[in-house]
Design an enzyme around this catalytic site. Structure first.
Site, PDB file in Angstrom:
ATOM      1  N   ASP A  28      23.103   1.484  15.603  1.00 17.39           N
ATOM      2  CA  ASP A  28      22.374   1.084  14.386  1.00 17.39           C
ATOM      3  C   ASP A  28      21.776   2.312  13.704  1.00 17.39           C
ATOM      4  OD1 ASP A  28      21.365  -0.735  12.525  1.00 17.39           O
ATOM      5  OD2 ASP A  28      19.555  -1.125  13.681  1.00 17.39           O
ATOM      6  N   ARG A  73      25.547  -4.579  -3.560  1.00 10.21           N
ATOM      7  CA  ARG A  73      24.553  -3.922  -2.693  1.00 10.21           C
ATOM      8  C   ARG A  73      24.867  -4.103  -1.219  1.00 10.21           C
ATOM      9  NH1 ARG A  73      19.618  -7.358  -1.609  1.00 10.21           N
ATOM     10  NH2 ARG A  73      20.413  -9.466  -1.677  1.00 10.21           N
ATOM     11  N   LYS A  74      26.024  -4.717  -0.917  1.00  7.10           N
ATOM     12  CA  LYS A  74      26.425  -4.910   0.479  1.00  7.10           C
ATOM     13  C   LYS A  74      27.343  -3.777   0.929  1.00  7.10           C
ATOM     14  CE  LYS A  74      27.236  -9.468  -0.520  1.00  7.10           C
ATOM     15  NZ  LYS A  74      27.819 -10.807  -0.324  1.00  7.10           N
TER      16      LYS A  74
END
Ligand SMILES: CCCCCCCCCCCCCCCC(=O)SCCNC(=O)CCNC(=O)[C@H](O)C(C)(C)COP(=O)(O)OP(=O)(O)OC[C@H]1O[C@@H](n2cnc3c(N)ncnc32)[C@H](O)[C@@H]1OP(=O)(O)O
Length: 116
Positions: A28, A73-74
């Site tokens: 992450d 925006r993804k």
């Protein structure tokens, strides 16, 4: 983007093996750093991790991450971790959402822009 990472005793799960949560954290964070380099302030909306083989402590791994595609925006990103023999041990895919700097101010920190 490429990085080398070695897990140590701080990340232990089963003896000698990194905890899956620590592996997910590193992946992450790798995505977070990738998007920082790209210059898009974005946060994790969805993260999937595939654990193919135990990730061993004290062993160098090559981590590679890239943006697969963008839809507004993804940001859809993927990563892979391989051992020194080139065998894939872990893979991850994630959806990051581009956010405004006010998102980070919600934590009470200084929301001053950070240069990419
Ligand atoms: C302090 C100083 C300044 C700092 C300067 C910057 C510093 C830069 C540091 C960065 C550091 C990063 C470090 C590592 C990465 C973390 O650790 S980030 C921390 C963990 N993540 C979070 O805390 C995020 C928490 N979640 C949120 O805040 C909100 O959910 C979000 C992400 C802002 C999105 O909220 P939203 O705008 O309401 O969007 P939402 O409707 O939930 O979903 C958006 C879209 O995704 C779609 N979607 C959701 N799940 C999926 C899925 N699995 N597949 C496909 N589509 C999906 C939805 O359908 C939706 O589609 P549209 O309807 O828009 O077409």
């Amino acid at each position: 983007m490429r990085a080398r990472h070695v897990f140590d005793e701080r990340h232990v799960g089963a003896p000698g093996i990194a905890h899956g949560g620590a592996v997910a954290t590193v992946l992450d964070d790798l995505f977070g750093f990738l998007l920082y380099l790209i210059g898009e302030p974005a946060v994790t909306r969805h993260l999937e991790v595939g654990y193919r083989s135990p990730v061993l402590l004290g062993t160098p791994y090559l981590l590679e991450a890239g943006v697969q595609r963008r839809e507004g925006r993804k940001l859809f990103v993927r990563a892979q971790g391989t051992d020194e023999g080139g065998a894939a041990v872990v893979e991850a895919s994630a959806l990051f959402l581009v956010v405004g700097l006010e998102h980070f101010a919600r934590g009470g920190g200084d929301a001053a822009p950070v240069a990419p």
